[in-house]
Design an enzyme around this catalytic site. Structure first.
Site, PDB file in Angstrom:
ATOM      1  CB  CYS A  81      -0.994  -0.038   1.157  1.00  0.00           C
ATOM      2  SG  CYS A  81      -2.373   1.110   0.933  1.00  0.00           S
ATOM      3  CG  HIS A 186      -4.290  -3.408   2.421  1.00  0.00           C
ATOM      4  ND1 HIS A 186      -3.377  -3.033   3.371  1.00  0.00           N
ATOM      5  CD2 HIS A 186      -4.820  -2.256   1.950  1.00  0.00           C
ATOM      6  CE1 HIS A 186      -3.352  -1.721   3.487  1.00  0.00           C
ATOM      7  NE2 HIS A 186      -4.224  -1.219   2.630  1.00  0.00           N
ATOM      8  CD  GLU A 188      -2.381  -6.342   4.837  1.00  0.00           C
ATOM      9  OE1 GLU A 188      -1.920  -6.667   3.723  1.00  0.00           O
ATOM     10  OE2 GLU A 188      -2.453  -5.167   5.227  1.00  0.00           O
TER      11      GLU A 188
END
Lengths: 205, 255
Positions: A81, A186, A188
């Site tokens: 990011c 992202h 994750e």
């Protein structure tokens, strides 16, 4: 493996470490510049403004160790990011210079009434155009990732392995240039597809 | 199917949810998750933060946390517990400065403005706060604009009347707005079947729909719903859930 997650204290890195722990590794969360040279993998996460991120890097004296690690030692580095944006030389959002490990320009996504695209770009979007090797191995065509951003990389000069995404206009959602990787999304927060990408990064040596 | 108001039905602890409903598997069918503290009376933000932390550590999608955000410290505690976004409802009426501060500090993409509304004898759209006990406005368009001006990066509309009925979303709520909101709009309350979700997503002003009616979506039901939606031609995010098994502890031996 010694996996570092750089803590600029601008972002919620807990989900990133949770994802790495799920994969079976024990990441070291640190802002100590002296441990970077001994790492096998370094992840630079971040959210928020470009200049705030670069200020933190300067305050913590992380710039030179990160450059040495990525350019001289040529070991795997992943910017996530804002962390991806910081790898570049500049962004339209900020006045400070980035780390300058790779070159490219970030510009603000501009919402248009006709396109019905809202800015910031938030949500899962498919990416395309990548070769399914290294960072993108096993992702499959049109891998979907979770985005939340207003600035985007609008073009690159060299022949990197690049994933594109369309929102208002096409932009670079992720790239790999040798061992230097960046993802605007992202991983994750991108279900198993994101975990696969993180796993691929950990397999880079 | 008619159902009771599940949002307000105590069903058990978070462990109960994990043990009995394979919740992590359910999360594989979701784009995002909202976790709300609907405790009545005195809230315990630390205990709720622990619940959030437990969920967020094994749930690899964005998590929005709400309920009882009355101070910056509580909000920051939720963010540290693993929240990606904060759902703020009453604070917009009680302390709009707090909402602006949250947007300033975490970015407005982190602030979801919640609007609970219901029909009253005086208005078809009375906006309610403090767990539905206090009416703050009957001007929905004005309230939407107020939220956007005070830091909301998304808006979650919830029809109190439709909630728990399983009779479908109140799509008319966004049609009556004077201006199309500039930020993403989420609609909640009343989803009882896949068609209700499809109708919501096909609406041009609605970006996402939410349901608390978990019981209609046990097992692979969310994944099945996603398939039905994709069959209508709408773009749905797709991922390979089997990968979760393949990737779990993949590097454990070499760590």
């Amino acid at each position: 493996m010694k996996i570092l997650v750089i803590d600029l204290s601008t972002s919620n890195i807990r989900s990133l470490t949770s994802a790495l722990i799920y994969l079976g590794v024990q990441p070291v969360v640190t802002s100590d510049p002296s441990v970077i040279e001994s790492a096998s993998h370094v992840i630079l996460p971040g959210v928020g403004a470009f200049d705030t991120g670069m200020k933190r890097i300067a305050e913590l004296s992380l710039g030179i160790p990160l450059r040495t690690y990525a350019l001289e030692q040529q070991r795997p580095l992943l910017g996530v990011c804002l962390g991806m944006q910081l790898l570049f030389n500049e962004s339209e959002e900020g006045r400070l210079s980035g780390l300058g490990l790779v070159s490219g320009q970030f510009r603000k996504l501009k919402s248009t009434y006709q396109s019905m695209h809202k800015v910031p770009h938030v949500g899962f979007s498919p990416v395309y155009g990548y070769r399914e090797t290294d960072l993108f191995k096993g992702i499959g065509p049109k891998g979907c990732f979770y985005f939340t951003h207003s600035y985007a990389l609008q073009g690159i000069e060299e022949d990197w392995n690049v994933a594109l995404c369309d929102h208002v206009q096409p932009f670079v959602a992720a790239f790999q240039k040798r061992k230097i990787c960046g993802v605007q999304f992202h991983p994750e927060k991108s279900q198993s597809t994101g975990l696969r990408l993180l796993s691929n990064f950990l397999e880079l040596v | 199917m008619l159902s009771r108001n599940f949002r307000l039905q105590a069903v058990g602890t978070i462990d109960w949810l994990f043990n009995n409903y394979d919740f992590l598997n359910v999360s594989h069918g979701l784009d995002e998750l909202i976790v709300l503290d609907v405790s009545k009376g005195v809230r315990n933000p630390e205990a709720f933060g622990a619940v959030v932390s437990h969920i967020a550590s094994r749930c690899f999608i964005p998590v929005t946390v709400g309920g009882g955000i009355t101070s910056f410290d509580i909000a920051q505690g939720f963010m540290r517990s693993g929240a990606d976004k904060l759902l703020v409802n009453s604070a917009f009426a009680n302390d709009a400065g707090l909402c602006r501060a949250l947007a300033e500090h975490f970015g407005r993409q982190c602030v979801v403005g919640g609007i609970d509304y219901k029909a009253t004898p005086q208005s078809s759209q009375a906006i309610m706060i403090d767990n539905g006990t206090r009416e703050v406005s009957t001007d929905l368009s004005g309230w939407v604009e107020f939220l956007q001006e005070n830091g909301a990066g998304e808006i979650l509309f919830q029809s109190v009347d439709q909630d728990g009925t399983g009779m479908g979303l109140d799509l008319s709520v966004v049609d009556g707005l004077r201006h199309r909101p500039e930020v993403p709009c989420i609609l909640m309350g009343g989803i009882g079947k896949a068609d209700h979700i499809i109708a919501g997503l096909q609406h041009p002003t609605i970006d996402a729909v939410a349901t608390a009616n978990l019981y209609n979506f046990i097992g692979s039901a969310f994944l099945d719903v996603r398939k039905s939606i994709a069959e209508t031609g709408m773009e749905m995010a797709r991922w390979n859930s089997c990968e979760y098994v393949a990737l779990h502890n993949k590097f454990a031996t070499s760590a």
